[in-house]
Scaffold this motif. Structure first.
Motif, PDB file in Angstrom:
ATOM      1  N   SER A 188       0.894  -1.064  -0.031  1.00  0.00           N
ATOM      2  CA  SER A 188      -0.271  -0.093   0.072  1.00  0.00           C
ATOM      3  C   SER A 188       0.855   1.710  -0.307  1.00  0.00           C
ATOM      4  O   SER A 188       0.783   2.199  -0.003  1.00  0.00           O
ATOM      5  N   GLN A 191       2.031   3.346  -4.098  1.00  0.00           N
ATOM      6  CA  GLN A 191       2.230   4.480  -4.805  1.00  0.00           C
ATOM      7  C   GLN A 191       2.404   5.988  -4.568  1.00  0.00           C
ATOM      8  O   GLN A 191       3.227   6.401  -5.460  1.00  0.00           O
ATOM      9  N   ARG A 212      -1.107  -4.564 -13.153  1.00  0.00           N
ATOM     10  CA  ARG A 212      -1.991  -3.373 -13.140  1.00  0.00           C
ATOM     11  C   ARG A 212      -2.440  -2.276 -12.083  1.00  0.00           C
ATOM     12  O   ARG A 212      -2.104  -1.465 -12.553  1.00  0.00           O
ATOM     13  N   SER A 213      -1.688  -2.925 -11.144  1.00  0.00           N
ATOM     14  CA  SER A 213      -1.600  -1.165 -10.273  1.00  0.00           C
ATOM     15  C   SER A 213      -0.481  -0.663 -10.462  1.00  0.00           C
ATOM     16  O   SER A 213      -1.265   0.219 -10.014  1.00  0.00           O
ATOM     17  N   LYS A 217      -0.574   3.097 -12.056  1.00  0.00           N
ATOM     18  CA  LYS A 217      -0.984   4.579 -11.176  1.00  0.00           C
ATOM     19  C   LYS A 217       0.932   5.122 -11.510  1.00  0.00           C
ATOM     20  O   LYS A 217       1.020   6.698 -11.144  1.00  0.00           O
TER      21      LYS A 217
END
Ligand code: NAP
Length: 455
Positions: A188, A191, A212-213, A217
């Motif tokens: 987490s 980012q 993908r995440s 970002k």
């Protein structure tokens, strides 16, 4: 909150590491950028000297590093030693060739002088997986640092000890302080690192969802990414294959790292005419593998890296059997502690079964019978993944044609198991990711390919 390493042979906590606070992470990125400003001005020759020292540090400490790997994620000691030695090889490879790979390229134009130069970008974020906890990092770090970049590593949460040991390798080799830093953070917190103005690009090796995440970002702040994601490599066993070789290589290809490799052989697409003969040989080889304590002599396959990964794998096996697959070997969770899962073979695997559609990240082989070569190629390509693949045939012209022209993936090996090699580019297409690591393609991912023209 603490990040813990847990022994997969027992479930016991080995060590706890304090998670870094957001402000501390921001501060580290700034220090790494400072280190980059000096490093970018060093010569290839100076960088090579240090990279060769890193290779030596790895070789000198291979056994200790392998022990750490074994304890944190269950890899047998001899395989861990081989992994660390491969990292040393990767360091030497780029120490020797980086100057050549990144040499100026003259271009003839109407100007007095035109050329292409490859300039470092700055701080690169690497988000890495636990399965080859040293090699995945070094195959990014060796070319990136040789290109003049600096790096921050967010390693998988189950291998924090390895992450810190890798940072120590660069420090012990004499690299400038802060040029390579490990961040003890959870996903987490990634980012904020991507969004830091001094972070120029990111690379992620891991699963599709994580890719993908990170890519979305990074895309939102217009930063380049390289993604090395999952695979479900097809191995084609054609009617003219050497079946003894195919069964032996398939066993190695499937059980490498207890099956937890992106380029492990996962789907065995076997022409019906030779299916029974292949299965017989495959069962013989797969059942002969010695599973056990990764620290014990003679162990060929350790436990899976985490208990939750075993639970996922077992669900995939059970669901495939419930949908009509036949289990030829294994398929049951052994009694006792540890995340062990036996070598398993499923046959009669068809579309819509988890063993066909999903990546099986463990020692489970899925056999898919097909009528002929055309059906085999169609089945091989009928996947969201496109990382690696294999072809078994005695006809090398046929094998080469299928490998080069017909299989949709980033690597295909004929009559051999796919493996990464610093001399060859490595990466995938489709949902296996984009960009390349290794070879001269890898070192050019995180550079500014700059055109200069002098009128
Ligand atoms: P993973 O769960 O995707 O984790 C990989 C890394 O990404 C870890 O550092 C993880 O941190 C981090 N991460 C996870 N979700 C994230 C998010 N939303 N944002 C930012 N970071 C995130 O994968 P894994 O289970 O460790 O590894 C297995 C997968 O990696 C398989 O699919 C395998 O095929 C693939 N793989 C691919 C290659 C290749 O070269 N193509 C090589 C090896 C493995 P945490 O641990 O803290 O969650």
């Amino acid at each position: 909150m603490a990040i813990q390493s847990i022994d997969p042979t027992s479930g016991d906590v080995i060590a706890s590491y304090e998670q870094m606070a957001p402000e501390a992470v921001q501060g580290i990125v700034e220090h790494v950028h400072e280190a980059f400003l000096g490093w970018r001005q060093t010569s290839f020759s100076d960088r090579s000297t240090l990279m060769r020292k890193a290779a030596q540090v790895l070789r000198d400490n291979a056994r200790d590093c392998a022990r750490l790997i074994a304890r944190e994620m269950g890899k047998p000691l001899r395989d861990g030693i081989a992994e660390v030695q491969k990292c040393a090889l990767g360091c030497d490879f780029y120490a020797e060739r980086a100057a050549h790979f990144l040499a100026r390229e003259p271009v003839v134009t109407e100007a007095r002088k035109s050329f292409v130069t490859f300039q470092p970008l700055g701080v690169i974020l690497a988000v890495m997986p636990w399965n080859f906890p040293f090699w995945q990092v070094f195959r990014f770090a060796a070319p990136s640092l040789m290109a003049g970049n600096a790096a921050v590593l967010k390693h998988a949460s189950n291998v924090p000890g390895c992450a810190l040991a890798i940072e120590a390798v660069f420090n012990d080799a004499g690299f400038p302080p802060n040029l390579f830093r490990t961040l003890i953070i959870e996903s987490s917190q990634v980012q904020a690192v991507i969004e830091h103005k001094l972070v120029r690009a990111a690379t992620l090796t891991g699963s599709g969802p994580a890719g993908r995440s990170v890519a979305s970002k990074a895309g939102a702040v217009l930063k380049k990414t390289v993604l090395e994601l999952g695979g479900s490599d097809p191995y084609l066993v054609l009617e003219d294959a050497d079946l003894d070789l195919a069964a032996e290589v398939s066993t190695k290809g499937r059980l490498v790292n207890a099956g937890q490799s992106c380029i492990a052989a996962k789907r065995f697409v076997v022409v019906e005419k030779v299916r029974r003969d292949f299965e017989e040989r495959f069962v013989k080889h797969m059942s002969a593998v010695r599973m056990g304590d990764p620290l014990a002599d003679g162990t060929e396959m350790g436990p899976l890296a985490r208990h939750d990964l075993r639970a996922t794998l077992h669900r995939q096996v059970e669901a495939s059997i419930a949908q009509g697959a036949t289990c030829l070997l294994g398929g049951t969770i052994p009694p006792g502690p540890g995340a062990y899962y036996p070598p398993t073979i499923l046959t009669g695997v068809r579309k819509d079964m988890p063993a066909y559609d999903e990546e099986l990240f463990g020692p489970v082989a899925a056999i898919m019978p097909v009528r002929d070569e055309a059906e085999a190629i169609a089945a091989a390509n009928n996947s969201v993944f496109g990382l690696g693949g294999g072809v078994f045939t005695r006809d090398l012209v046929r094998g080469e044609l299928i490998a080069a022209e017909l299989i949709e993936s980033g690597n295909v090996f004929v009559n051999a198991a796919v493996r990464s090699d610093p001399r060859l580019p490595f990466g995938g297409i489709k949902e296996s990711g984009y960009g390349r690591e290794l070879s001269h393609y890898g070192i050019r991912e995180f550079v500014n390919i700059k055109a200069v023209s002098v009128a």
